[in-house]
Design an enzyme around this catalytic site. Sequence first.
Site, short mmCIF file in Angstrom:
data_model
loop_
_atom_site.label_atom_id
_atom_site.label_comp_id
_atom_site.label_asym_id
_atom_site.label_seq_id
_atom_site.Cartn_x
_atom_site.Cartn_y
_atom_site.Cartn_z
N THR A 112 0.72 4.29 21.62
CA THR A 112 -0.01 3.05 21.29
C THR A 112 0.94 1.84 21.26
O THR A 112 0.52 0.73 21.59
CB THR A 112 -0.78 3.17 19.95
OG1 THR A 112 0.13 3.52 18.92
CG2 THR A 112 -1.87 4.21 20.05
N ILE A 124 16.56 12.83 20.48
CA ILE A 124 17.74 12.03 20.13
C ILE A 124 18.61 11.92 21.38
O ILE A 124 19.00 12.92 21.97
CB ILE A 124 18.49 12.63 18.93
CG1 ILE A 124 17.57 12.54 17.70
CG2 ILE A 124 19.80 11.88 18.67
CD1 ILE A 124 18.13 13.16 16.45
N HIS A 136 10.85 1.95 14.11
CA HIS A 136 10.89 2.99 13.09
C HIS A 136 9.90 2.65 11.97
O HIS A 136 9.86 1.52 11.50
CB HIS A 136 12.32 3.09 12.53
CG HIS A 136 12.47 4.20 11.55
ND1 HIS A 136 12.55 5.52 11.93
CD2 HIS A 136 12.50 4.18 10.20
CE1 HIS A 136 12.64 6.27 10.85
NE2 HIS A 136 12.61 5.49 9.79
N ASN A 141 14.50 0.40 19.29
CA ASN A 141 13.61 1.44 18.78
C ASN A 141 12.73 0.87 17.68
O ASN A 141 13.11 -0.10 17.02
CB ASN A 141 14.46 2.59 18.20
CG ASN A 141 13.61 3.72 17.63
OD1 ASN A 141 12.61 4.11 18.23
ND2 ASN A 141 13.99 4.24 16.47
N MET A 164 10.69 11.10 20.66
CA MET A 164 11.14 12.04 19.64
C MET A 164 12.40 12.82 19.99
O MET A 164 12.73 13.80 19.33
CB MET A 164 10.00 13.02 19.30
CG MET A 164 8.76 12.36 18.76
SD MET A 164 9.09 11.26 17.37
CE MET A 164 9.35 12.47 16.08
C1 GRF Z 1 5.27 4.98 15.62
O1 GRF Z 1 4.71 5.00 14.34
C2 GRF Z 1 6.75 4.72 15.54
O2 GRF Z 1 7.14 4.01 14.43
C3 GRF Z 1 7.34 6.09 15.48
O3 GRF Z 1 6.48 6.90 16.24
C4 GRF Z 1 5.17 6.34 16.26
C5 GRF Z 1 4.75 6.27 17.69
O4 GRF Z 1 3.42 5.98 17.89
N1 GRF Z 1 8.71 6.05 15.93
P1 GRF Z 1 2.88 5.68 19.33
O5 GRF Z 1 3.30 6.84 20.24
O6 GRF Z 1 3.45 4.38 19.80
O7 GRF Z 1 1.39 5.62 19.21
#
Ligand code: GRF
Length: 187
Positions: A15, A90, A107, A105, A88
């Site tokens: 998203t 690293i 977070h 990034n 996800m």
């Molecule tokens: C987000 O909440 C971001 O902060 C975290 O992973 C989520 C990703 O959501 N790192 P999306 O894939 O952008 O919907």
Amino acid sequence: MVKKRACVFISGSGTNLREIIRSSRDYSFPVKVCLVVSNNKKAKGIIFAKKFSIPFICISTSKYKFEKTILKKLFEYKIDIICLAGFMKILSKKFIRNFKGKIINIHPSLLPKYKGLNTFQRALKSNEKLTGCTVHFVNEKLDSGKIIIKKKVNIYKDDNIETLKKKVQFEEYRAYSSAIRKIYNLN
Ligand code: GRF
């Protein structure tokens, strides 16, 4: 305006990718999304690359193979900036050094608080009254690079992981685009 060329890395629902693409359709937005990378073939977010006719690559192999392949593509597509959005995996120190100051990034916490995973759960458990999201540069330490922008979200008594996630993600969408504008001095 000559736009910088961005590559967005995703692993899941994408998203944030969707919102970056939406922002980038504005002529005054400093970047164009030229490539989408996923380490997960089943990532729902790939749908947004397809919808907006953006080239995408899915590679769910070892980190070494993944980075080697991606690095080639990043040079091929002349990528100026990498935006991690729910990615996800690293990245290796070597990869990060190759793109020093060019990887950002998002977070879901107010860094430096709650680095790593399960941020909403941890904030609720600690009875925090405030949380939010942070867009930061990526360095070799997890969630520790220079902060570009933070957006706050109030935590109320009846909040749970789901309600908090929804509120934080709403702020993330604005935060990511603002951070990109800020990097290119457009804020
Ligand atoms: C987000 O909440 C971001 O902060 C975290 O992973 C989520 C990703 O959501 N790192 P999306 O894939 O952008 O919907």
